[in-house]
Design a protein around this motif. Structure first.
Motif, PDB file in Angstrom:
ATOM      1  N   PHE A 165       2.615   7.138  -6.618  1.00 17.69           N
ATOM      2  CA  PHE A 165       1.749   8.273  -6.975  1.00 17.69           C
ATOM      3  C   PHE A 165       2.465   9.598  -6.751  1.00 17.69           C
ATOM      4  N   TYR A 195      -7.191   3.969  -1.156  1.00 13.02           N
ATOM      5  CA  TYR A 195      -6.163   4.566  -2.007  1.00 13.02           C
ATOM      6  C   TYR A 195      -6.786   5.507  -3.036  1.00 13.02           C
ATOM      7  N   ASN A 196      -7.875   5.084  -3.667  1.00 13.66           N
ATOM      8  CA  ASN A 196      -8.522   5.916  -4.688  1.00 13.66           C
ATOM      9  C   ASN A 196      -9.008   7.238  -4.093  1.00 13.66           C
ATOM     10  N   LEU A 229      -7.841   8.657  -1.396  1.00 11.90           N
ATOM     11  CA  LEU A 229      -6.672   9.391  -0.925  1.00 11.90           C
ATOM     12  C   LEU A 229      -6.022  10.195  -2.050  1.00 11.90           C
ATOM     13  N   VAL A 230      -5.729   9.534  -3.170  1.00  8.75           N
ATOM     14  CA  VAL A 230      -5.032  10.240  -4.259  1.00  8.75           C
ATOM     15  C   VAL A 230      -5.936  11.294  -4.889  1.00  8.75           C
ATOM     16  N   GLN A 238       2.393   1.927  -3.440  1.00 10.32           N
ATOM     17  CA  GLN A 238       1.454   2.572  -4.358  1.00 10.32           C
ATOM     18  C   GLN A 238       1.413   4.081  -4.126  1.00 10.32           C
ATOM     19  N   ILE A 239       1.404   4.469  -2.860  1.00 10.32           N
ATOM     20  CA  ILE A 239       1.387   5.895  -2.524  1.00 10.32           C
ATOM     21  C   ILE A 239       2.693   6.551  -2.965  1.00 10.32           C
ATOM     22  N   PHE A 265       0.843  -1.205   0.000  1.00 12.46           N
ATOM     23  CA  PHE A 265       0.000   0.000   0.000  1.00 12.46           C
ATOM     24  C   PHE A 265       0.876   1.252   0.000  1.00 12.46           C
ATOM     25  N   GLN A 266       1.943   1.218   0.790  1.00  9.24           N
ATOM     26  CA  GLN A 266       2.876   2.336   0.849  1.00  9.24           C
ATOM     27  C   GLN A 266       3.572   2.533  -0.500  1.00  9.24           C
ATOM     28  N   LEU A 296       0.000   9.764   7.278  1.00 11.21           N
ATOM     29  CA  LEU A 296      -1.072   8.808   7.026  1.00 11.21           C
ATOM     30  C   LEU A 296      -1.051   7.746   8.107  1.00 11.21           C
ATOM     31  N   THR A 333      -7.914  -1.741   1.298  1.00 11.32           N
ATOM     32  CA  THR A 333      -7.159  -0.495   1.107  1.00 11.32           C
ATOM     33  C   THR A 333      -7.321   0.086  -0.307  1.00 11.32           C
ATOM     34  N   LYS A 334      -7.824  -0.707  -1.247  1.00 10.69           N
ATOM     35  CA  LYS A 334      -7.966  -0.211  -2.621  1.00 10.69           C
ATOM     36  C   LYS A 334      -8.914   0.985  -2.719  1.00 10.69           C
TER      37      LYS A 334
END
Length: 378
Positions: free
Chosen positions: A209, A364-365, A367-368, A205-206, A202-203, A240, A360-361
């Motif tokens: 981004f 994530y959406n 969040l970004v 992916q962030i 997850f981290q 976060l 978390t998916k």
């Protein structure tokens, strides 16, 4: 009918051709002198002896030239710091008209020496660049992020208008770094070894981004490691943290249906005649759901004042489902779908780490999207 259709087509085509071959008279009557000149030139390139176009060109060009020279004189008399751009624009329009006429032999008979202001255009362009440069210097001395951002654009315009003027390029760089907001993104801490790998993914992916973020050139994201390596003093810190998360809440429901079907062949008589009757069965349907959810807190803090400038919370849920069935009685009471369900066996759910990643998916959406919304025009 075909001949009528063809006639209509040729009439329509003729209107298009006639409309496209305008002499510029209507534009002249409306006071659009530049357009009138251009249209008259276009017509004379195709029809050099067109009397109306020749007359329009003579009148329209003189009016266009006078109009632009008037606007130049008026701009010179003002105190507007950007007046040289107006002057430059009008010289450009005069020179453009000159080029159009010089490209049309028939036009040169009417306007043999169209005016062209080459040195005046160059001078006005330089003065326009100097004005932008001076404006950038003034803005840069205001020592605010917004003024530095405006100064950057002023120096950029100065460079376009007067390339290489003084230290405009260096000043543009100074303004850029004075306008930039440096945001350090702290890593997410997951207080469980069981979910460490999923938390790391997850981290990642962030990190990907923020590493690819380019919507606003005046915002730069750094990981904590990057900030430490480059000795970056942040303007803001984005942290976060999961307020809470639950993985693997299991629910199993059983639903029993009593089934029966009439007129089913259940045997034969001694003389081989069919016997029809009713068959019955009890169908037990099992539905298992495993719910996983969490709540992520995003907090943006000003580094100097330690004031929270933005805080948002993003929920995420993932539900894994499975179903199967069993029955007692005569299977002929079941339809095809019910029978197929009884042949399925209960399957093993995904491991907890996979369930963690799934919930978390949606987080994530959200969040970004929120980070982009906040910083795109920051």
């Amino acid at each position: 009918m075909k001949n009528i259709s063809r006639l209509r087509y040729f009439i329509y085509l003729s209107f298009i051709i006639i409309g496209g071959c305008t002499t510029g008279k209507k534009a002249l009557q409306k006071g659009d002198y530049d357009a009138s000149v251009s249209k008259a030139v276009s017509r004379l390139q195709n029809s050099p002896k067109n009397s109306e176009a020749l007359q329009v060109l003579s009148t329209a060009y003189n009016l266009a030239l006078q109009d632009h020279l008037r606007k130049i004189d008026e701009a010179k008399a003002t105190s507007d710091k950007y007046k040289w751009e107006t002057i430059m624009y009008n010289y450009q329009k005069i020179n453009q008209l000159s080029d159009e006429i010089n490209g049309c032999p028939a036009c040169l008979v009417i306007v043999p020496n169209p005016s062209k202001y080459i040195s005046e255009l160059a001078e006005s362009r330089l003065n326009a660049g100097i004005a932008r440069y001076n404006s950038g210097i003034t803005l840069l001395h205001l020592n605010s992020r917004q003024s530095a951002k405006n100064a950057y654009y002023e120096f950029e315009k100065a460079q376009n208008l007067a390339p290489g003027y003084k230290d405009a390029e260096a000043k543009m760089e100074d303004a850029y770094w004075a306008a930039v907001t440096r945001v350090v993104v702290q890593p997410i801490y997951v207080n469980s070894g069981l979910y460490k790998l999923s938390g790391d993914y997850f981290q990642q992916q962030i990190d990907q981004f923020i590493g690819n973020y380019s919507r606003n050139k005046f915002v730069i994201f750094y990981s904590e490691q990057q900030a430490a390596n480059q000795k970056i003093v942040p303007d803001q810190v984005l942290s976060l943290n999961f307020d809470d998360f639950v993985v693997g809440q299991t629910y199993v429901k059983e639903r029993v249906e009593k089934l029966k079907r009439d007129s089913v062949l259940i045997g034969e008589t001694r003389d081989r005649k069919p016997i029809y009757g009713t068959v019955k069965a009890s169908l037990s349907i099992f539905e298992k759901s495993i719910s996983s959810s969490g709540l992520l807190d995003m907090t943006i803090t000003d580094w100097q004042s330690k004031k929270v400038v933005r805080q948002q919370k993003f929920p995420g849920t993932y539900v894994w489902r499975d179903s199967w069935a069993s029955y007692n009685g005569d299977d002929r009471a079941l339809n095809k779908q019910q029978l197929a369900m009884t042949r399925r066996k209960e399957i093993l759910p995904p491991p907890p780490s996979a369930l963690f990643l799934e919930f978390t998916k949606p987080i994530y959406n959200q969040l970004v999207d929120d980070i982009s919304y906040y910083y795109n025009n920051y």
